[in-house]
Motif scaffolding. Structure first.
Motif, short mmCIF file in Angstrom:
data_model
loop_
_atom_site.label_atom_id
_atom_site.label_comp_id
_atom_site.label_asym_id
_atom_site.label_seq_id
_atom_site.Cartn_x
_atom_site.Cartn_y
_atom_site.Cartn_z
N GLY A 58 -7.99 -29.00 -23.32
CA GLY A 58 -7.03 -29.37 -22.30
C GLY A 58 -5.72 -28.61 -22.42
O GLY A 58 -5.58 -27.70 -23.24
N SER A 59 -4.77 -29.00 -21.58
CA SER A 59 -3.49 -28.31 -21.50
C SER A 59 -2.34 -29.32 -21.52
O SER A 59 -2.48 -30.46 -21.10
CB SER A 59 -3.39 -27.49 -20.21
OG SER A 59 -4.38 -26.49 -20.16
N LEU A 60 -1.21 -28.85 -22.01
CA LEU A 60 0.05 -29.58 -21.95
C LEU A 60 1.17 -28.58 -21.74
O LEU A 60 1.05 -27.42 -22.16
CB LEU A 60 0.31 -30.35 -23.26
CG LEU A 60 -0.40 -31.67 -23.51
CD1 LEU A 60 -0.08 -32.17 -24.91
CD2 LEU A 60 -0.05 -32.70 -22.47
N ARG A 61 2.25 -29.04 -21.14
CA ARG A 61 3.45 -28.21 -21.03
C ARG A 61 4.62 -28.96 -21.66
O ARG A 61 4.98 -30.06 -21.20
CB ARG A 61 3.78 -27.85 -19.59
CG ARG A 61 4.90 -26.81 -19.53
CD ARG A 61 5.19 -26.33 -18.12
NE ARG A 61 6.06 -27.23 -17.38
CZ ARG A 61 6.84 -26.84 -16.37
NH1 ARG A 61 6.86 -25.57 -16.00
NH2 ARG A 61 7.58 -27.73 -15.73
N LEU A 62 5.17 -28.37 -22.68
CA LEU A 62 6.35 -28.93 -23.31
C LEU A 62 7.60 -28.35 -22.66
O LEU A 62 7.61 -27.19 -22.24
CB LEU A 62 6.36 -28.61 -24.81
CG LEU A 62 5.14 -29.03 -25.62
CD1 LEU A 62 5.36 -28.70 -27.09
CD2 LEU A 62 4.79 -30.47 -25.41
N SER A 63 8.64 -29.17 -22.63
CA SER A 63 9.93 -28.73 -22.12
C SER A 63 11.00 -28.97 -23.18
O SER A 63 10.89 -29.89 -23.99
CB SER A 63 10.31 -29.50 -20.85
OG SER A 63 9.38 -29.26 -19.82
N CYS A 64 12.02 -28.15 -23.15
CA CYS A 64 13.16 -28.32 -24.05
C CYS A 64 14.42 -28.13 -23.22
O CYS A 64 14.71 -27.01 -22.77
CB CYS A 64 13.11 -27.31 -25.18
SG CYS A 64 14.54 -27.39 -26.30
N ALA A 65 15.13 -29.21 -22.99
CA ALA A 65 16.37 -29.17 -22.22
C ALA A 65 17.55 -29.00 -23.17
O ALA A 65 17.65 -29.69 -24.18
CB ALA A 65 16.53 -30.45 -21.42
N ALA A 66 18.43 -28.07 -22.84
CA ALA A 66 19.57 -27.76 -23.69
C ALA A 66 20.87 -28.10 -22.99
O ALA A 66 21.01 -27.91 -21.78
CB ALA A 66 19.55 -26.29 -24.07
N SER A 67 21.82 -28.59 -23.76
CA SER A 67 23.14 -28.85 -23.22
C SER A 67 23.98 -27.59 -23.36
O SER A 67 23.60 -26.64 -24.04
CB SER A 67 23.81 -29.98 -23.99
OG SER A 67 23.99 -29.60 -25.35
N GLY A 68 25.13 -27.55 -22.74
CA GLY A 68 26.02 -26.43 -22.90
C GLY A 68 25.90 -25.41 -21.79
O GLY A 68 24.91 -25.38 -21.05
N ARG A 69 26.90 -24.55 -21.70
CA ARG A 69 26.96 -23.60 -20.60
C ARG A 69 26.52 -22.20 -21.01
O ARG A 69 26.51 -21.31 -20.19
CB ARG A 69 28.40 -23.52 -20.09
CG ARG A 69 28.91 -24.83 -19.51
CD ARG A 69 30.36 -24.70 -19.11
NE ARG A 69 31.22 -24.55 -20.28
CZ ARG A 69 32.52 -24.33 -20.21
NH1 ARG A 69 33.11 -24.20 -19.03
NH2 ARG A 69 33.24 -24.21 -21.31
N GLY B 183 18.81 -20.98 -15.41
CA GLY B 183 19.52 -21.75 -14.39
C GLY B 183 19.42 -23.25 -14.61
O GLY B 183 20.29 -24.01 -14.20
N LYS B 184 18.32 -23.67 -15.28
CA LYS B 184 18.10 -25.08 -15.56
C LYS B 184 18.34 -25.43 -17.02
O LYS B 184 18.09 -26.56 -17.43
CB LYS B 184 16.67 -25.47 -15.18
CG LYS B 184 16.38 -25.37 -13.69
CD LYS B 184 14.96 -25.82 -13.38
CE LYS B 184 14.69 -25.78 -11.88
NZ LYS B 184 13.32 -26.21 -11.55
N ASN B 185 18.79 -24.45 -17.81
CA ASN B 185 19.00 -24.68 -19.25
C ASN B 185 17.76 -25.28 -19.91
O ASN B 185 17.86 -26.21 -20.73
CB ASN B 185 20.20 -25.61 -19.49
CG ASN B 185 21.53 -24.89 -19.37
OD1 ASN B 185 21.60 -23.78 -18.86
ND2 ASN B 185 22.59 -25.52 -19.82
N THR B 186 16.61 -24.75 -19.57
CA THR B 186 15.36 -25.33 -20.05
C THR B 186 14.39 -24.25 -20.51
O THR B 186 14.30 -23.18 -19.89
CB THR B 186 14.70 -26.19 -18.96
OG1 THR B 186 15.62 -27.20 -18.53
CG2 THR B 186 13.43 -26.86 -19.48
N MET B 187 13.69 -24.56 -21.59
CA MET B 187 12.65 -23.69 -22.11
C MET B 187 11.33 -24.45 -22.02
O MET B 187 11.31 -25.69 -22.09
CB MET B 187 12.94 -23.34 -23.58
CG MET B 187 11.81 -22.64 -24.28
SD MET B 187 12.15 -22.32 -26.02
CE MET B 187 12.28 -23.96 -26.71
#
Length: 123
Positions: free
Chosen positions: A15-26, A74-78
Motif C-alpha cells: 500500500g501507500s501513505l503520504r506523510l506531511s511535515c508542516a513548518a512554522s516560520g517565514r 508556498g505552504k511551508n510543507t514537506m
C-alpha cells in the motif's frame, strides 16, 4: 522552526501513505528538510532529504524507487510519498530541518525535529 509531522497510519504491505511535515516560520525555503525513521529497538536512520533549493533529493537505498520527497515552499510543507510499503518500513517517522543547503544523512546534522508519526505496515 517548529515542525509538525502527520499522515502516518496502518496500511497493508504494498500500500501507500503520504506523510506531511508542516513548518512554522517565514524562512522555510531556506532549510534543507529531511525524513528519518526509528523502528523499535533500532537506531534512528536516514530516509530522504530535499535541499533548501529543492533541486537535490537523496534517498536511503532501502527506499529508493519507492519513496518520493517533495516540498511546497508556498505552504511551508514537506511531503513523503511512500509506495509499495513493506513490513520493514514500520517505524516512527520524523521530519527534520537544517538551515541552509546540506546533503547530510546523519541524525546529528539536523537542528530541528518534529514529534514523529507512526507508520505500521502489516504483512
Amino acid at each position: 522552526v517548529q515542525l509538525q509531522a502527520s499522515g502516518g497510519g496502518l496500511v497493508q504491505a504494498g500500500g501507500s501513505l503520504r506523510l506531511s511535515c508542516a513548518a512554522s516560520g517565514r524562512t522555510f525555503s531556506g532549510y534543507t528538510m529531511g525524513w528519518f525513521r526509528q523502528a523499535p529497538g533500532k537506531e534512528r536512520e536516514f530516509v530522504a532529504l530535499i535541499t533548501s533549493s529543492g533541486g537535490v533529493t537523496d534517498y536511503a537505498n532501502s527506499v529508493k524507487g519507492r519513496f518520493s520527497i517533495s516540498r511546497d515552499n508556498g505552504k511551508n510543507t514537506m511531503y513523503l510519498q511512500m509506495n509499495s510499503l513493506k513490513p520493514e518500513d514500520t517505524a516512527v517517522y520524523y521530519c527534520t530541518a537544517k538551515l541552509g543547503w546540506t546533503r547530510n544523512t546523519l541524525v546529528g546534522g539536523y537542528d530541528y525535529w518534529g514529534q514523529g508519526t507512526q507508520v505500521t505496515v502489516s504483512s
